[in-house]
Design an enzyme around this catalytic site. Structure first.
Site, PDB file in Angstrom:
ATOM      1  N   ALA A 268     -25.427 -25.436-130.549  1.00 36.46           N
ATOM      2  CA  ALA A 268     -25.066 -26.808-130.195  1.00 36.46           C
ATOM      3  C   ALA A 268     -26.083 -27.346-129.208  1.00 36.46           C
ATOM      4  O   ALA A 268     -26.960 -26.599-128.748  1.00 36.46           O
ATOM      5  CB  ALA A 268     -23.675 -26.853-129.579  1.00 36.46           C
ATOM      6  N   GLU A 304     -21.682 -26.685-123.473  1.00 35.77           N
ATOM      7  CA  GLU A 304     -22.395 -27.961-123.639  1.00 35.77           C
ATOM      8  C   GLU A 304     -21.847 -29.002-122.679  1.00 35.77           C
ATOM      9  O   GLU A 304     -22.606 -29.780-122.098  1.00 35.77           O
ATOM     10  CB  GLU A 304     -22.303 -28.455-125.092  1.00 35.77           C
ATOM     11  CG  GLU A 304     -22.752 -27.461-126.153  1.00 35.77           C
ATOM     12  CD  GLU A 304     -24.119 -26.821-125.912  1.00 35.77           C
ATOM     13  OE1 GLU A 304     -24.968 -27.463-125.267  1.00 35.77           O
ATOM     14  OE2 GLU A 304     -24.321 -25.672-126.351  1.00 35.77           O
TER      15      GLU A 304
END
Ligand code: B3K
Ligand code: ZN
Length: 884
Positions: A268, A304
């Site tokens: 990600a 993230e």
């Protein structure tokens, strides 16, 4: 090396750019084969740079259509376009605007870096150097600008238009097109830029921050998959709350978007307010995702999100500082998962992972410091060393300063560097200054590569009642670093008395952590003396894995069994079992090589220790599952001078069989007791019960080759499973046993999930890791299967990556595994060099094998290096792997 070969970039050569770019206006006219990008850059000379220097912008695979400076078109004599740059020889001495029009082809971008299409969805990946594949730019993280982005696209094909920050405007255009304008008020480096356009479904929710800001949360996925985003959304909200409570860090915009795509080079990406994910880390429901998948989603969503502060608000000055954001953010996501789940089990899993991926890296030709000194292709440095060892370095600071001191350091770090591009030194300085400590020696962890080794010897002086522990440290040579200085190693230990209780310990200058004491190991050799203590029955070492080191201390089976039964530190308790088993397995490997039988009886005391763990009702299920797991084959291999994959496999198989035979009744009891975990929930407690049940089944399966009843039991679990964890475990066990059950289950699995790409990745991976002798042929067949595609990183990792991780079959003595591997790298390199290079690293372990295998592995590396037009990424890994 000839002049045309890729050149290395060195950390010592860092200097500020000659120009800054303060504002960026981007305009995208999206078309699959010819997207027009107009970039208006506000450029100003850097007072600290070279006056009158040429402005050299990075660019790759972009077609320059037009170039204007302060509104005037530049003539060909004013600039030079080269393969990877655009230079303006004499830019103005004061601020100016540069307008660059480029054309790119997202549909043809197989590198998945820059702007590309994944199943028709336009998306970007700019870290580390993808932005230069969109437009010419100062594509380096210390150039931070405020972005305004206009996206235009066909309204039907791309109803959703996203970029970073806030939506300012949107509307319709002629020809069935529409547009949206996004503005991100926070200055950011180009690697955090993102754009997404496509036809996507959305799960919307909201979160109110501690100071009352209402944040809209959106997760975009392929239509029909919205129902599988609930867990990711829940993980996001928990992450946001946790960062407030544990770190005092709050979200800073009114919108947070996540987009899941199926074609992605890694897990990600933390683009400001627009995280882009590999859909594997978003989509989950009980039928299609395992407990491990759920835990992975929780971790990656959190990771993230946490980057918003550690990465986005404070970014890296240059790519050598990558661990500044990655090591710290991994530490933060590890802590988050530890607070959400079982802390000891999380620690054990993290250490397993570190040993499986980082220790071999540190011991091989690609070893590099947490803060590397040079690179050819920075994308090759998103490594276990930068991430996981980097997180261990942060954890050691945490151990040294305690939670309160660490948070004090974090506050100072944010206060000093918010909005800046910082360095690892800046971080360490904030931690040290806030706590008034000296990190001079400690910082060697950033600059020295290799895994330190501690050799310990204990001595009890009965006359004065003192125990003395002598600690010697060393660190093996690594590329470019033949000699190492002694490091500061925070080494937590405990002493156990006759009853297995902790002996209270005091030592001047050492931090006490509960019943443990953290020894400040700082010299090549030093002794620590504990006065007024009874004779310890056992010594518990590296508690909580306080330092990422290898430890050697002569301990016999009885001492290890005592630790397994009594150690108050769960990590050390698990570790005692691992080391006990490792010694037995290494001894058996040596015996097998000396011509003795693999299945001679193993030490009964070890099997008794396993029995005690199984019968201890006070232990967490997930912990028991970890504690009865034998070290994997690669861990044993890493401990051998010359690896013998067949002997390791035989030794481990024999030990599993003997444990299963001796403790069959216990395994059957545990299996029955944990069989039903009720309606599926991915929470830690039921997942722990499934883990225990399934490791019991795993042991029973060691007896299944000769026991149709057991095979039936595994097949029955496969068929009756109401969740993917149970189904996958059963299938995993069946793929190792040739026979009708295997065929039936594989066929059933494919039929059940034939339309689900993510689930079919599991199906591919399981077949590639089978121990059966025809595995490579099967993998080759599967390459032609519709479920496989060489264009899709998830598929490549599932089939090819899993096969290369199949130590027994990959290292077949005839070299067929190596040749297959190299063929795939050569096939992949022109299409997607990042993924090709990442998959290649394994061949670099050739030095660990016998002469025959060495020759074959080296020959494949040479074949790769000889290929015309090899990418810089693959060139770097192949050449370093050969030691050239
Ligand atoms: N920062 C990204 C990794 C980018 C990799 C570029 N090759 C994901 C992460 O660590 O959060
Ligand atoms: Zn990260």
């Amino acid at each position: 090396m000839s002049a045309s070969q890729p050149q290395a970039i060195h950390r010592k050569d860092y200097r500020q750019p000659d120009y800054w770019i303060r504002e960026v206006a981007l305009d995208f006219d999206l078309l699959p084969e010819a997207t027009k990008v107009t970039a208006r850059l506000s450029v100003e000379p850097n007072a600290a740079g070279t006056a009158g220097a040429a402005l050299v912008l990075d660019g790759e695979d972009v077609k320059l259509l037009a170039l204007k400076l302060d509104g005037q078109a530049l003539s060909a004599a004013d600039y030079t376009v080269e393969e990877r740059s655009l230079s303006i020889e004499k830019p103005p001495a004061t601020a100016f605007t540069l307008e660059i029009v480029t054309e790119i082809a997202p549909a043809k971008n197989t590198h998945l870096s820059g702007l590309y299409q994944s199943s028709g969805v336009y998306c970007t990946q700019c870290e580390a150097q993808g932005f230069r594949r969109i437009t010419y730019f100062l594509d380096r993280p210390d150039v931070m600008a405020v972005y305004r982005v206009t996206v235009r696209a066909d309204k039907k094909l791309c109803p959703v238009l996203l970029s970073n920050g806030n939506l300012e405007e949107q509307g319709d255009l002629d020809g069935g097109r529409h547009y949206a304008v996004w503005h991100d008020p926070f200055p950011k480096p180009s690697y955090l830029f993102a754009l997404v356009a496509g036809d996507l479904a959305c799960n919307e929710d909201s979160f109110t921050t501690q100071s009352g800001r209402k944040v809209t949360l959106r997760i975009f996925v392929e239509h029909g998959k919205e129902g599988r985003t609930g867990y990711a959304m829940d993980a996001l909200k928990r992450s946001m709350r946790w960062d407030e409570t544990r770190f005092g860090l709050e979200y800073d915009l009114d919108l947070f978007n996540i987009v899941a795509v199926s074609d992605f080079n890694m897990g990600a990406m933390e683009n400001k307010s627009l995280n882009v994910f590999n859909d594997k880390y978003i989509l989950a429901d009980p039928e299609t995702a395992t407990d491990a998948d759920y835990a992975g989603i929780e971790t990656v969503v959190a990771h993230e999100y946490f980057h918003n502060w550690t990465g986005d608000r404070i970014t890296c000055r240059d790519w050598f500082q990558l661990s500044l954001k990655e090591g710290l953010t991994v530490f933060r996501d590890q802590e988050f998962s530890s607070d959400m789940r079982s802390r000891p089990v999380k620690r054990i899993k993290d250490v397993r992972n570190l040993r499986a991926r980082q220790f071999p890296e540190d011991a091989g030709p690609l070893a590099h410091p947490v803060r590397p000194d040079s690179y050819i292709a920075i994308d090759n440095f998103y490594t276990a060393t930068v991430y996981e060892k980097g997180a261990e370095v942060i954890r050691m600071m945490h151990t040294r300063l305690g939670e309160a001191g660490f948070q004090k350091g974090m506050r100072l770090y944010v206060e000093r560097h918010d909005g800046e591009a910082a360095t690892c030194d800046d971080f360490a300085a904030a931690m040290a200054d806030a706590n008034n400590v000296d990190f001079a020696q400690f910082k060697l962890w950033y600059s020295q590569s290799g895994t330190p080794q501690l050799d310990l010897a204990g001595r009890y002086d009965a006359q004065v009642g003192a125990y003395e522990l002598t600690v010697s440290q060393s660190c093996p040579p690594t590329p470019g670093q033949p000699d190492k200085a002694p490091m500061h190693i925070p080494f937590a230990i405990g002493l156990l008395d006759e009853q297995g209780r902790d002996i209270p310990l005091k030592l001047e200058g050492a931090v006490a952590a509960g019943a443990s004491i953290v020894l400040p190991v700082t010299q090549a050799k030093q002794s620590f003396r504990f006065a007024n203590v009874p004779q310890p029955k056992a010594v518990s070492l590296n508690r909580g894995f306080s330092a990422p080191v290898n430890v050697r201390m002569p301990q016999d089976g009885a001492e290890r069994a005592f630790l397994i039964a009594h150690d108050s530190d769960p990590f050390a308790r698990w570790e005692a079992g691992q080391q006990y088993a490792t010694e037995l397995l290494l001894q058996r490997v040596a015996d097998i090589r000396a011509g003795k039988p693999a299945d001679a009886p193993y030490d009964a005391a070890f099997i008794d220790a396993v029995r005690q763990i199984l019968q201890d009702d006070g232990l967490e299920h997930a912990f028991v599952a970890e504690a009865i797991g034998l070290p994997d084959e690669d861990y044993i291999a890493d401990r051998m001078e010359v690896v013998d994959v067949d002997a390791i496999h035989a030794a481990r198989k024999a030990l599993r069989r003997q444990i299963a035979t001796a403790l069959r009744a216990d395994f059957e009891r545990l299996y029955a007791a944990n069989r039903d975990t009720g309606a599926y929930s991915p929470d830690a407690a039921p997942a722990g019960r499934r883990a225990l049940k399934n490791s019991a089944l795993g042991y029973l399966s060691a007896l299944a080759e000769a026991d149709a009843g057991l095979r039936g039991q595994i097949a029955a679990q496969y068929r009756a499973a109401d969740n993917m964890t149970d189904r996958m475990v059963a299938l995993r066990l069946l793929v190792d046993i040739a026979g009708p059950e295997r065929q039936a289950a594989l066929a059933d699995f494919y039929d059940r999930f034939r339309d689900d790409a993510l689930v079919l990745d599991k199906w591919l991976a399981l077949q590639a890791i089978s121990v059966l002798p025809d595995t490579l042929d099967r993998v080759k067949d599967l390459m032609a299967h519709p479920a496989f595609s060489m264009q899709k990183p998830n598929k490549v990792r599932a089939l090819i990556g899993s096969f290369t991780a199949n130590t027994l079959r990959y290292h077949a003595a005839d070299g067929a595994g190596y040749a297959f591997h190299a063929d795939r790298i050569l096939e992949l390199d022109p299409k997607n060099p990042q993924v090709a290079a990442r998959m290649l690293a394994l061949l670099g372990r050739w030095r660990r094998f016998d002469a025959g295998r060495q020759d074959k592995m080296k020959a494949e590396l040479q074949r790769i290096l000889a290929a015309p037009k090899l990418s810089r990424e693959t060139y770097e890994i192949a050449s370093k792997s050969l030691g050239s």
